[in-house]
Design a protein around this motif. Structure first.
Motif, PDB file in Angstrom:
ATOM      1  N   PHE A 269      -5.102   5.172  -7.941  1.00  0.00           N
ATOM      2  CA  PHE A 269      -5.885   5.395  -6.738  1.00  0.00           C
ATOM      3  C   PHE A 269      -6.970   4.321  -6.590  1.00  0.00           C
ATOM      4  CE2 PHE A 269      -9.513   7.216  -4.506  1.00  0.00           C
ATOM      5  CZ  PHE A 269      -8.915   7.370  -3.279  1.00  0.00           C
TER       6      PHE A 269
ATOM      7  N   SER B  60     -15.520   6.579  -6.258  1.00  0.00           N
ATOM      8  CA  SER B  60     -14.521   7.663  -6.254  1.00  0.00           C
ATOM      9  C   SER B  60     -13.749   7.691  -7.560  1.00  0.00           C
ATOM     10  CB  SER B  60     -13.523   7.465  -5.115  1.00  0.00           C
ATOM     11  OG  SER B  60     -14.096   7.778  -3.904  1.00  0.00           O
TER      12      SER B  60
ATOM     13  N   GLY C 277     -15.215   3.295  -2.311  1.00  0.00           N
ATOM     14  CA  GLY C 277     -13.910   3.938  -2.437  1.00  0.00           C
ATOM     15  C   GLY C 277     -13.265   3.640  -3.778  1.00  0.00           C
TER      16      GLY C 277
ATOM     17  N   ILE D  12       1.773   7.097  -6.608  1.00  0.00           N
ATOM     18  CA  ILE D  12       0.814   8.168  -6.930  1.00  0.00           C
ATOM     19  C   ILE D  12       1.473   9.532  -6.766  1.00  0.00           C
ATOM     20  CG2 ILE D  12      -1.372   9.231  -6.243  1.00  0.00           C
ATOM     21  CD1 ILE D  12      -2.341   6.468  -5.424  1.00  0.00           C
ATOM     22  N   VAL D  13       2.311   9.678  -5.717  1.00  0.00           N
ATOM     23  CA  VAL D  13       2.996  10.957  -5.510  1.00  0.00           C
ATOM     24  C   VAL D  13       3.878  11.274  -6.708  1.00  0.00           C
ATOM     25  CG1 VAL D  13       4.741  12.126  -4.125  1.00  0.00           C
ATOM     26  CG2 VAL D  13       2.964  10.803  -2.994  1.00  0.00           C
TER      27      VAL D  13
ATOM     28  N   ALA E 137      -2.717   8.443 -12.258  1.00  0.00           N
ATOM     29  CA  ALA E 137      -2.911   8.623 -10.819  1.00  0.00           C
ATOM     30  C   ALA E 137      -4.311   8.177 -10.403  1.00  0.00           C
ATOM     31  CB  ALA E 137      -2.684  10.080 -10.441  1.00  0.00           C
ATOM     32  N   ALA E 138      -5.328   8.503 -11.238  1.00  0.00           N
ATOM     33  CA  ALA E 138      -6.700   8.108 -10.905  1.00  0.00           C
ATOM     34  C   ALA E 138      -6.823   6.584 -10.871  1.00  0.00           C
ATOM     35  CB  ALA E 138      -7.679   8.698 -11.913  1.00  0.00           C
TER      36      ALA E 138
ATOM     37  N   LEU F 147      -2.369  12.302 -14.906  1.00  0.00           N
ATOM     38  CA  LEU F 147      -3.532  12.327 -14.015  1.00  0.00           C
ATOM     39  C   LEU F 147      -4.381  11.080 -14.170  1.00  0.00           C
ATOM     40  CD1 LEU F 147      -4.611  16.036 -14.273  1.00  0.00           C
ATOM     41  CD2 LEU F 147      -3.645  14.885 -12.311  1.00  0.00           C
TER      42      LEU F 147
ATOM     43  N   TYR G  44      -5.213   1.340  -5.322  1.00  0.00           N
ATOM     44  CA  TYR G  44      -4.870   1.614  -3.923  1.00  0.00           C
ATOM     45  C   TYR G  44      -6.080   1.359  -3.018  1.00  0.00           C
ATOM     46  CZ  TYR G  44      -3.902   4.767   0.027  1.00  0.00           C
ATOM     47  OH  TYR G  44      -3.758   5.315   1.266  1.00  0.00           O
ATOM     48  N   SER G  45      -7.259   1.818  -3.442  1.00  0.00           N
ATOM     49  CA  SER G  45      -8.462   1.622  -2.624  1.00  0.00           C
ATOM     50  C   SER G  45      -8.809   0.145  -2.493  1.00  0.00           C
ATOM     51  CB  SER G  45      -9.651   2.339  -3.252  1.00  0.00           C
ATOM     52  OG  SER G  45      -9.510   3.712  -3.119  1.00  0.00           O
TER      53      SER G  45
ATOM     54  N   ALA H 148       1.123   4.387  -2.740  1.00  0.00           N
ATOM     55  CA  ALA H 148       1.008   5.806  -2.382  1.00  0.00           C
ATOM     56  C   ALA H 148       2.191   6.587  -2.947  1.00  0.00           C
ATOM     57  CB  ALA H 148       0.935   5.957  -0.859  1.00  0.00           C
TER      58      ALA H 148
ATOM     59  N   CYS I 160      -6.569  -1.347  -0.065  1.00  0.00           N
ATOM     60  CA  CYS I 160      -7.053  -1.011   1.272  1.00  0.00           C
ATOM     61  C   CYS I 160      -8.122  -1.995   1.720  1.00  0.00           C
ATOM     62  CB  CYS I 160      -7.675   0.377   1.284  1.00  0.00           C
ATOM     63  SG  CYS I 160      -6.530   1.667   1.617  1.00  0.00           S
TER      64      CYS I 160
ATOM     65  N   LEU J 236       0.835  -1.211   0.000  1.00  0.00           N
ATOM     66  CA  LEU J 236       0.000   0.000   0.000  1.00  0.00           C
ATOM     67  C   LEU J 236       0.868   1.258   0.000  1.00  0.00           C
ATOM     68  CD1 LEU J 236      -3.031   0.508   0.135  1.00  0.00           C
ATOM     69  CD2 LEU J 236      -2.779   0.906   2.548  1.00  0.00           C
TER      70      LEU J 236
ATOM     71  N   ILE K 178     -13.587  10.709 -10.323  1.00  0.00           N
ATOM     72  CA  ILE K 178     -12.342  11.378 -10.735  1.00  0.00           C
ATOM     73  C   ILE K 178     -12.178  11.254 -12.248  1.00  0.00           C
ATOM     74  CG2 ILE K 178      -9.839  11.338 -10.544  1.00  0.00           C
ATOM     75  CD1 ILE K 178     -10.205  10.365  -7.662  1.00  0.00           C
TER      76      ILE K 178
END
Lengths: 182, 115
Positions: free
Chosen positions: A33, A64, A60, A20-21, A29-30, A26, A36-37, A17, A40, A13, A68
């Motif tokens: 994400f 989400s 999530g 993504i940083v 990154a979406a 974009l 990533y969710s 992160a 999680c 995880l 996005i």
């Protein structure tokens, strides 16, 4: 064995992160994400929170990410432009992170059955779910009965957010767009 | 295995700081919202980690099992996840409006054009 799975998933995880940083795309990154969710949600299963895992995977990772992506489709912007120097923010977050880790040493260990959070009212909830309410899923009985007002407040927040989105997007038509609603 | 120790919390702090870093450094509004969401999920993991009981099982009552994980953080986080999506939707709606007004979602560009 459970600890090894937990370590491996959490390390993965953190890697998402950091990815993504670093990513400038974009769309990438979406999508990361979303992954990533979902990751999680896996961790929530390992930590015995199956209801939360279910919600995180559906809401999530699903809604989400769709929201996005919808916004990206409307704005049509693909790459993030980097302006600022990264040194001072790195210093700030590093300091806060170090302070938090220093503070975490005083916290009860993860999984401690005698941690204060596990002793107060929770045994009553677990017992009462069978005797008073008659639902085997304790999370449901706490959500809908013992803490029903919290859920009422949640619904109010969602309603307010929905009204807000409608007010923002309902009147002045954004260019070549359909509104992404929550 | 008896305890997972403090490792969960440390990863939570790493995630939290990654989210905060994105919010500070990125001038792109959509990236900022992704950063806020990362920060948010880190808080979820913090709560769920606090509620974990070693050797316990998911809080669904079954005959023959006496040790369950703490259901209260699960309830709080269920609420928080849904509220989080509502706020994300609102934030993205504001981004769409900003884009239709300034034709950009980059803070620096918006500052220079609005001067």
């Amino acid at each position: 064995m459970e600890a090894i799975v937990d370590f491996a998933l959490l390390a993965g995880l953190a890697a998402w992160a950091v990815a993504i940083v670093r990513l400038r795309s974009l769309f990438g990154a979406a999508m990361l994400f979303g992954i990533y969710s979902l990751h999680c949600a896996l961790i929530f299963v390992v930590l015995d929170a199956v209801d939360v895992a279910f919600t995180e995977a559906a809401v999530g990772a699903g809604i989400s990410t769709v929201l996005i992506l919808g916004t990206l489709a409307i704005t049509g912007i693909k790459l993030e432009v980097r302006h600022t120097r990264a040194l001072i923010p790195l210093l700030i977050t590093g300091t806060i992170g170090a302070a938090l880790i220093y503070a975490s040493v005083d916290m009860p260990l993860v999984g401690d059955p005698n941690a204060p959070a596990n002793l107060h009212i929770v045994p009553d909830y677990i017992e009462g779910s069978a005797t008073e309410i008659g639902i085997p899923n304790v999370v449901t009985s706490v959500l809908a009965s013992y803490r029903g007002y919290d859920t009422l407040g949640e619904v109010t927040v969602i309603f307010t957010a929905g009204v807000g989105v409608l007010c923002l997007l309902g009147r002045g038509k954004p260019k070549r767009s359909r509104k992404p609603r929550g | 295995m008896t305890t997972i120790g403090l490792f969960n919390y440390w990863i939570v702090f790493v995630l939290m700081m990654s989210g905060l870093y994105i919010v500070i450094v990125s001038t792109n509004l959509i990236k900022k919202i992704i950063g806020l969401n990362i920060f948010q999920t880190s808080v979820f993991i913090l709560y769920i980690s606090i509620g974990k009981v070693s050797g316990g099982t998911a809080p669904i009552l079954v005959d023959g099992i006496t040790l369950y994980s703490n259901p209260l953080p699960h309830v709080l986080i269920l609420t928080a996840i849904v509220v989080g999506v509502a706020t994300t939707a609102l934030g993205l709606a504001i981004v769409v409006r900003i884009h239709s007004a300034f034709n950009s979602i980059d803070e620096e560009e918006i500052y220079t054009t609005s001067d």
